[in-house]
Motif scaffolding. Sequence first.
Motif, PDB file in Angstrom:
ATOM      1  N   LEU A 325       3.468   1.504   7.337  1.00 54.61           N
ATOM      2  CA  LEU A 325       2.781   2.696   6.266  1.00 54.61           C
ATOM      3  C   LEU A 325       3.782   3.768   6.271  1.00 54.61           C
ATOM      4  O   LEU A 325       3.964   4.365   5.273  1.00 54.61           O
ATOM      5  CB  LEU A 325       1.462   2.919   6.745  1.00 54.61           C
ATOM      6  CG  LEU A 325       0.425   1.810   6.660  1.00 54.61           C
ATOM      7  CD1 LEU A 325      -1.104   2.333   7.037  1.00 54.61           C
ATOM      8  CD2 LEU A 325       0.356   1.206   5.025  1.00 54.61           C
ATOM      9  N   LYS A 326       4.535   4.050   7.455  1.00 54.66           N
ATOM     10  CA  LYS A 326       5.494   5.099   7.379  1.00 54.66           C
ATOM     11  C   LYS A 326       6.752   4.598   6.565  1.00 54.66           C
ATOM     12  O   LYS A 326       7.538   5.520   6.100  1.00 54.66           O
ATOM     13  CB  LYS A 326       6.044   5.333   8.871  1.00 54.66           C
ATOM     14  CG  LYS A 326       5.240   6.050   9.691  1.00 54.66           C
ATOM     15  CD  LYS A 326       4.759   7.585   8.871  1.00 54.66           C
ATOM     16  CE  LYS A 326       4.006   8.506   9.500  1.00 54.66           C
ATOM     17  NZ  LYS A 326       3.631   9.895   8.919  1.00 54.66           N
ATOM     18  N   ARG A 327       6.921   3.376   6.655  1.00 50.23           N
ATOM     19  CA  ARG A 327       8.214   2.898   5.583  1.00 50.23           C
ATOM     20  C   ARG A 327       7.645   2.888   4.245  1.00 50.23           C
ATOM     21  O   ARG A 327       8.692   3.285   3.426  1.00 50.23           O
ATOM     22  CB  ARG A 327       8.603   1.491   6.022  1.00 50.23           C
ATOM     23  CG  ARG A 327       9.336   1.126   7.333  1.00 50.23           C
ATOM     24  CD  ARG A 327       9.512  -0.218   7.969  1.00 50.23           C
ATOM     25  NE  ARG A 327       9.847  -0.142   9.308  1.00 50.23           N
ATOM     26  CZ  ARG A 327      11.073  -0.212   9.563  1.00 50.23           C
ATOM     27  NH1 ARG A 327      11.887   0.046   8.831  1.00 50.23           N
ATOM     28  NH2 ARG A 327      11.388  -0.322  10.923  1.00 50.23           N
ATOM     29  N   TYR A 328       6.328   2.559   3.912  1.00 49.84           N
ATOM     30  CA  TYR A 328       5.917   2.787   2.520  1.00 49.84           C
ATOM     31  C   TYR A 328       6.052   4.331   2.183  1.00 49.84           C
ATOM     32  O   TYR A 328       6.687   4.769   1.216  1.00 49.84           O
ATOM     33  CB  TYR A 328       4.659   2.391   2.296  1.00 49.84           C
ATOM     34  CG  TYR A 328       3.684   3.165   1.498  1.00 49.84           C
ATOM     35  CD1 TYR A 328       3.847   2.787   0.099  1.00 49.84           C
ATOM     36  CD2 TYR A 328       2.643   4.301   2.006  1.00 49.84           C
ATOM     37  CE1 TYR A 328       3.193   3.500  -1.011  1.00 49.84           C
ATOM     38  CE2 TYR A 328       2.090   4.758   0.759  1.00 49.84           C
ATOM     39  CZ  TYR A 328       2.252   4.437  -0.542  1.00 49.84           C
ATOM     40  OH  TYR A 328       1.529   5.297  -1.470  1.00 49.84           O
ATOM     41  N   GLU A 329       5.809   5.186   3.192  1.00 49.83           N
ATOM     42  CA  GLU A 329       5.801   6.678   2.903  1.00 49.83           C
ATOM     43  C   GLU A 329       7.360   7.172   2.531  1.00 49.83           C
ATOM     44  O   GLU A 329       7.357   7.956   1.658  1.00 49.83           O
ATOM     45  CB  GLU A 329       5.067   7.432   4.013  1.00 49.83           C
ATOM     46  CG  GLU A 329       5.496   8.986   4.012  1.00 49.83           C
ATOM     47  CD  GLU A 329       4.893   9.456   5.160  1.00 49.83           C
ATOM     48  OE1 GLU A 329       3.672   9.680   5.467  1.00 49.83           O
ATOM     49  OE2 GLU A 329       5.632   9.981   6.031  1.00 49.83           O
ATOM     50  N   ALA A 330       8.147   6.451   3.481  1.00 44.95           N
ATOM     51  CA  ALA A 330       9.505   7.010   3.344  1.00 44.95           C
ATOM     52  C   ALA A 330      10.105   6.563   1.980  1.00 44.95           C
ATOM     53  O   ALA A 330      11.078   7.413   1.265  1.00 44.95           O
ATOM     54  CB  ALA A 330      10.133   6.539   4.296  1.00 44.95           C
ATOM     55  N   ALA A 331       9.481   5.311   1.325  1.00 45.49           N
ATOM     56  CA  ALA A 331      10.243   4.798   0.166  1.00 45.49           C
ATOM     57  C   ALA A 331       9.718   5.612  -1.138  1.00 45.49           C
ATOM     58  O   ALA A 331      10.201   5.629  -2.055  1.00 45.49           O
ATOM     59  CB  ALA A 331      10.056   3.611   0.152  1.00 45.49           C
ATOM     60  N   ARG A 332       8.397   6.059  -0.910  1.00 46.54           N
ATOM     61  CA  ARG A 332       7.651   6.678  -2.025  1.00 46.54           C
ATOM     62  C   ARG A 332       7.548   8.195  -2.167  1.00 46.54           C
ATOM     63  O   ARG A 332       7.531   8.779  -3.503  1.00 46.54           O
ATOM     64  CB  ARG A 332       6.337   6.143  -1.788  1.00 46.54           C
ATOM     65  CG  ARG A 332       6.107   4.638  -1.892  1.00 46.54           C
ATOM     66  CD  ARG A 332       6.804   4.067  -3.564  1.00 46.54           C
ATOM     67  NE  ARG A 332       6.126   4.444  -4.652  1.00 46.54           N
ATOM     68  CZ  ARG A 332       6.797   4.735  -5.960  1.00 46.54           C
ATOM     69  NH1 ARG A 332       7.969   4.395  -5.762  1.00 46.54           N
ATOM     70  NH2 ARG A 332       6.130   5.225  -6.673  1.00 46.54           N
ATOM     71  N   LYS A 333       7.938   8.776  -1.161  1.00 54.41           N
ATOM     72  CA  LYS A 333       7.584  10.442  -1.040  1.00 54.41           C
ATOM     73  C   LYS A 333       8.535  11.235  -1.968  1.00 54.41           C
ATOM     74  O   LYS A 333       7.843  12.068  -2.810  1.00 54.41           O
ATOM     75  CB  LYS A 333       7.706  10.900   0.385  1.00 54.41           C
ATOM     76  CG  LYS A 333       7.164  12.219   0.728  1.00 54.41           C
ATOM     77  CD  LYS A 333       6.865  12.571   2.255  1.00 54.41           C
ATOM     78  CE  LYS A 333       8.007  12.915   2.710  1.00 54.41           C
ATOM     79  NZ  LYS A 333       7.854  13.535   4.168  1.00 54.41           N
ATOM     80  N   GLU A 334       9.729  10.868  -1.973  1.00 52.57           N
ATOM     81  CA  GLU A 334      10.691  11.725  -2.793  1.00 52.57           C
ATOM     82  C   GLU A 334      10.814  11.211  -4.064  1.00 52.57           C
ATOM     83  O   GLU A 334      10.811  11.978  -5.157  1.00 52.57           O
ATOM     84  CB  GLU A 334      12.199  11.780  -2.271  1.00 52.57           C
ATOM     85  CG  GLU A 334      13.148  12.681  -2.828  1.00 52.57           C
ATOM     86  CD  GLU A 334      12.613  13.944  -3.027  1.00 52.57           C
ATOM     87  OE1 GLU A 334      12.634  14.476  -4.048  1.00 52.57           O
ATOM     88  OE2 GLU A 334      11.977  14.673  -2.175  1.00 52.57           O
TER      89      GLU A 334
END
Length: 387
Positions: A325-334
Amino acid sequence: MDNLKVVIVGAGMGGLTTAIAMRQAGYEVEIYDRVSELRPAGAGISLWSNGVKVLNRLKLGKEIAEIGGQMDRMTYVSKSGETLTDFSLHPIVETVGQRPYPVSRTDLQQMLLDAYGADQVQLNSKCVAVEQDADSANAIFEDGRRATGDVVVGADGTHSIIRSHVLGQSVERRYVGYVNWNGLVPASPDLAPKNSWVIYVGDHQRASMMPVGGDRFYFFFDVPLPKGTESQAETYREELAGFFKGWADPVQTLIQRLDPAKTNRVEIHDIEPLPAFARGRVAILGDASHSTAPDLGQGGCQAMEDAWVMSNALLTTNLGVADALKRYEAARKERTADVIRKARERSNMTHGKEPQETQQWYKELEHEDGTTIMDAISRTILKGPLR
């Protein structure tokens, strides 16, 4: 990771797309929604090619093509009826590799429900809290029921409860500055060509018609107004006739032809880009994580991108749910922050936040051959996960 159970809160566009993606990944899925009957918010949506590509990957390409509108051209018209620019959208399709499909929200939601199984959505389930420990996460409902899984996904919209759990605080929405009326009318040549997206502009306002499936136009009107301006369906036609007095005949015809009882009126809000999309085994997506003004037509597309990226993050790591889920966040946040900011900038320009900028934009449209507009749309599409 294998054999996960995924609990999804919210059965809108983002939640259903996530449920389909997670199940195709081989996971056990439960999806809940607070309502007693699923009805989409809004009448239509411009589903650009990045969203369509996600549906293609989920084996729904044929289905979306069947319900989508044939949008071949884009036209800007002055309020007096003079064509400012008119151009083919075919260069976008050539650049990004997929047609856009403007679609009725009802048709889109039904397509997703058919793909997932409408009878498998658990309704009357209002989520009021989320809990988690090292081994599981729980969605807790108003009636005391609990749904336990390895992952809890908050697809619970712009007023998300689960967002508060992820961030540790509530988030206030921001009024963008305009009111949007939208609905559906039968397509008719006295309104617009059936294969064109036509936008009338002037006085910092817009009137738009876009072809969707079923030989209909999705229409919207935008008017900058103070927040909290009172209105009711019985007076929509009179209000719009006043705001758009003197505008070209097709705009007047549209106002007379719309059904006020089936027209939506929305005060447009967004949220500031968030610092986090995930906390342990709980993550948010769609409007819960990046509610945006509709001025780029990317709200639904971004939710679909979220669904695809999250399911793949869970599939492609063996370091545990929190890591995925942190990898998902990193891919989507910016990516999503960029969409929020650009939609806000476009809204400000379109709706007269700086009147001189809006007047300059009107003048530029007179010399626009479509290249600048299509380049901007293509760049947004191609920043997505599926190229």
